[in-house]
Design an enzyme around this catalytic site. Structure first.
Site, PDB file in Angstrom:
ATOM      1  N   ALA A 123       0.486  -3.924 -12.453  1.00  0.00           N
ATOM      2  CA  ALA A 123       1.316  -4.969 -11.833  1.00  0.00           C
ATOM      3  C   ALA A 123       2.799  -4.628 -11.886  1.00  0.00           C
ATOM      4  CB  ALA A 123       1.057  -6.303 -12.539  1.00  0.00           C
ATOM      5  N   GLY A 130       9.799  -5.792  -3.915  1.00  0.00           N
ATOM      6  CA  GLY A 130       8.653  -4.968  -3.555  1.00  0.00           C
ATOM      7  C   GLY A 130       9.018  -3.496  -3.626  1.00  0.00           C
ATOM      8  N   ILE A 156      -1.637  -7.627  -6.328  1.00  0.00           N
ATOM      9  CA  ILE A 156      -2.155  -6.747  -7.387  1.00  0.00           C
ATOM     10  C   ILE A 156      -3.632  -6.457  -7.122  1.00  0.00           C
ATOM     11  CG2 ILE A 156      -2.421  -6.457  -9.887  1.00  0.00           C
ATOM     12  CD1 ILE A 156       0.553  -6.796  -8.768  1.00  0.00           C
ATOM     13  N   ARG A 263     -21.590   7.586  25.686  1.00  0.00           N
ATOM     14  CA  ARG A 263     -21.176   6.465  26.543  1.00  0.00           C
ATOM     15  C   ARG A 263     -20.804   6.987  27.929  1.00  0.00           C
ATOM     16  NH1 ARG A 263     -21.384   0.872  26.972  1.00  0.00           N
ATOM     17  NH2 ARG A 263     -19.463   0.067  27.938  1.00  0.00           N
ATOM     18  N   GLU A 360       1.669   1.563  -2.505  1.00  0.00           N
ATOM     19  CA  GLU A 360       2.175   2.786  -3.171  1.00  0.00           C
ATOM     20  C   GLU A 360       3.403   3.346  -2.453  1.00  0.00           C
ATOM     21  OE1 GLU A 360      -0.245   5.594  -5.135  1.00  0.00           O
ATOM     22  OE2 GLU A 360      -1.920   4.192  -5.314  1.00  0.00           O
TER      23      GLU A 360
END
Ligand SMILES: Cc1cc2nc3c(=O)[nH]c(=O)nc-3n(C[C@H](O)[C@H](O)[C@H](O)COP(=O)(O)OP(=O)(O)OC[C@H]3O[C@@H](n4cnc5c(N)ncnc54)[C@H](O)[C@@H]3O)c2cc1C
Length: 379
Positions: A123, A130, A156, A263, A360
């Site tokens: 956390a 941020g 988290i 297709r 990340e």
């Protein structure tokens, strides 16, 4: 580097293991909570042990092999992106504890993570902080025998189900110095959590700290040095975000090639339209470029090439997540409307890949890291 036989498992071998043992236990959506059967399966399959030292139930030397982590994540993500994320969060959530916790604390928690009995989380993020991790504000104030934490952490992974959290909070000053890492088990008085319902198809939540007492024994590493410990996690794990994306982007490409060969429109296979076949060519090329950057960044980390690690990991994470977005988006384009139906594989992968450009470190932050390293010699 450990001598564990799993060190020799390549991506295809992990993929086969995942098809046999993980595919049958994948949960369709995040609302069912953390998939504990899957986490136990990682241990049974030997995928956890190489990342931990023998004294904690592992078979490694306590160092993370980024290449090994990439191989495992890529193989798992071909079958289930959730599995790849769960493996990484399990190892990442206990990374700072295993390296910097007091010996008794490591002995208490790390073996239970290696055995798959305990779910971990990490956390850092706060509602107002941020990308700018270094400016986090959640206070930890000194109290007799420990610290008191108050505030909120958001987004988290594995919350609210995780059993133990590595939590970063401000113990003094401002900026990167003055942040400290703490171990906080679920059930600690004043510590609560809630799930977030979002686009990302995996378990995620918010944490609330209401004057939570954390004993000195649960401080991880030196007081005030938490930022460095947190950034070390990114160095080790960012290449593996690339590998995670490689795993499922390859599936998106394979499905698109198959579909283009079956297709029909305007009396011919859609793969015979150059507009479609060149899309496939571009997807394949970006996938290959992402692979090269990802495994190069992992090799840089494993060689201990500290001068290049931040930039190499940022390039891998940036390129792979942007390439993954391109590949999955165009896989949907090749399929047309059918891929947008809820429950379709590509609908699921679209929700998966979108978040990877944010967690990340966003794509913008990766470019900042690369640019800073380029210009460092000029400053
Ligand atoms: C699926 C998912 C899982 C996550 N898991 C975790 C977790 O387990 N633990 C945890 O602690 N956090 C987690 N996070 C949080 C994640 O790390 C943050 O969302 C991320 O760091 C970005 O922060 P933010 O969302 O507050 O965006 P902000 O930082 O507010 O950014 C908003 C926008 O501004 C841009 N921006 C900000 N700063 C700069 C700059 N210097 N230069 C250029 N552009 C900039 C950003 O790139 C972005 O486009 C997760 C997020 C997601 C989506």
């Amino acid at each position: 580097m450990s001598q564990d036989p799993n060190q020799t498992l390549d991506v295809d071998a992990v993929h086969r293991l995942a098809q046999e043992h993980i595919a049958p236990i994948v949960q369709p959506d995040a609302s069912q909570g953390v998939n504990r059967a899957m986490i136990k399966a990682f241990t049974r399959l030997g995928l956890m042990a190489p990342f931990f030292a023998g004294e904690f139930g592992g078979t490694g030397n306590g160092e993370i092999s980024a290449t090994l982590l990439c191989r495992y994540r890529e193989g798992l993500a071909r079958v289930s992106p959730q599995a790849s994320t769960a493996l990484a969060t399990q190892i990442g959530g206990i990374f700072v504890v295993a390296r910097h916790g007091l010996h008794a604390v490591r002995k208490e928690w790390v073996p239970r993570v290696v055995s798959g009995d305990v779910v971990t989380a990490l956390a850092l993020t706060e509602p107002e902080r941020g990308s700018d991790v270094a400016s986090m504000t959640m206070p930890a104030t000194q109290a007799p025998g420990g610290w008191r934490l108050s505030g909120k952490k958001v987004w988290i992974m594995k919350a609210p189900d995780a059993d133990v959290y590595t939590v970063f909070a401000r113990t003094s000053g401002a900026g990167p110095r003055g942040i400290t890492a703490f171990l906080v088990p679920k059930g600690t008085p004043g510590f609560t959590a809630e799930a977030i319902d979002g686009l990302w198809p995996d378990r995620i939540g918010n944490l609330f700290f209401d004057d939570v007492f954390v004993p000195d024994a649960h401080v991880l590493g030196p007081v005030g040095e938490g930022f460095k410990l947190g950034m070390a996690i990114f160095d080790a794990f960012r290449p593996s975000v690339g590998a995670h994306i490689l795993g499922f982007a390859r599936v998106a490409l394979e499905e698109s090639v198959r579909y283009a060969g079956q297709r029909r429109a305007f009396g011919q296979l859609i793969g015979d339209f150059q507009a479609v076949s060149h899309l496939l060519a571009e997807m394949a090329t970006r996938l290959e470029a992402a692979r090269l950057l990802t495994y190069e960044a992992a090799a840089v980390y494993d060689r201990g090439d500290t001068a290049r690690i931040k930039s190499a990991s940022a390039m891998a994470k940036l390129y792979a997540s942007e390439a993954g977005q391109y590949i999955v988006d165009n896989a949907i384009q090749v399929h047309g409307a059918v891929a947008l139906q809820k429950g379709h594989l590509l609908e699921h992968l679209y929700r998966e890949v979108r978040a990877s450009r944010i967690y990340e470190g966003t794509s913008q932050i990766q470019r900042e890291i690369i640019a800073r390293s380029l210009l460092a010699s000029q400053r």
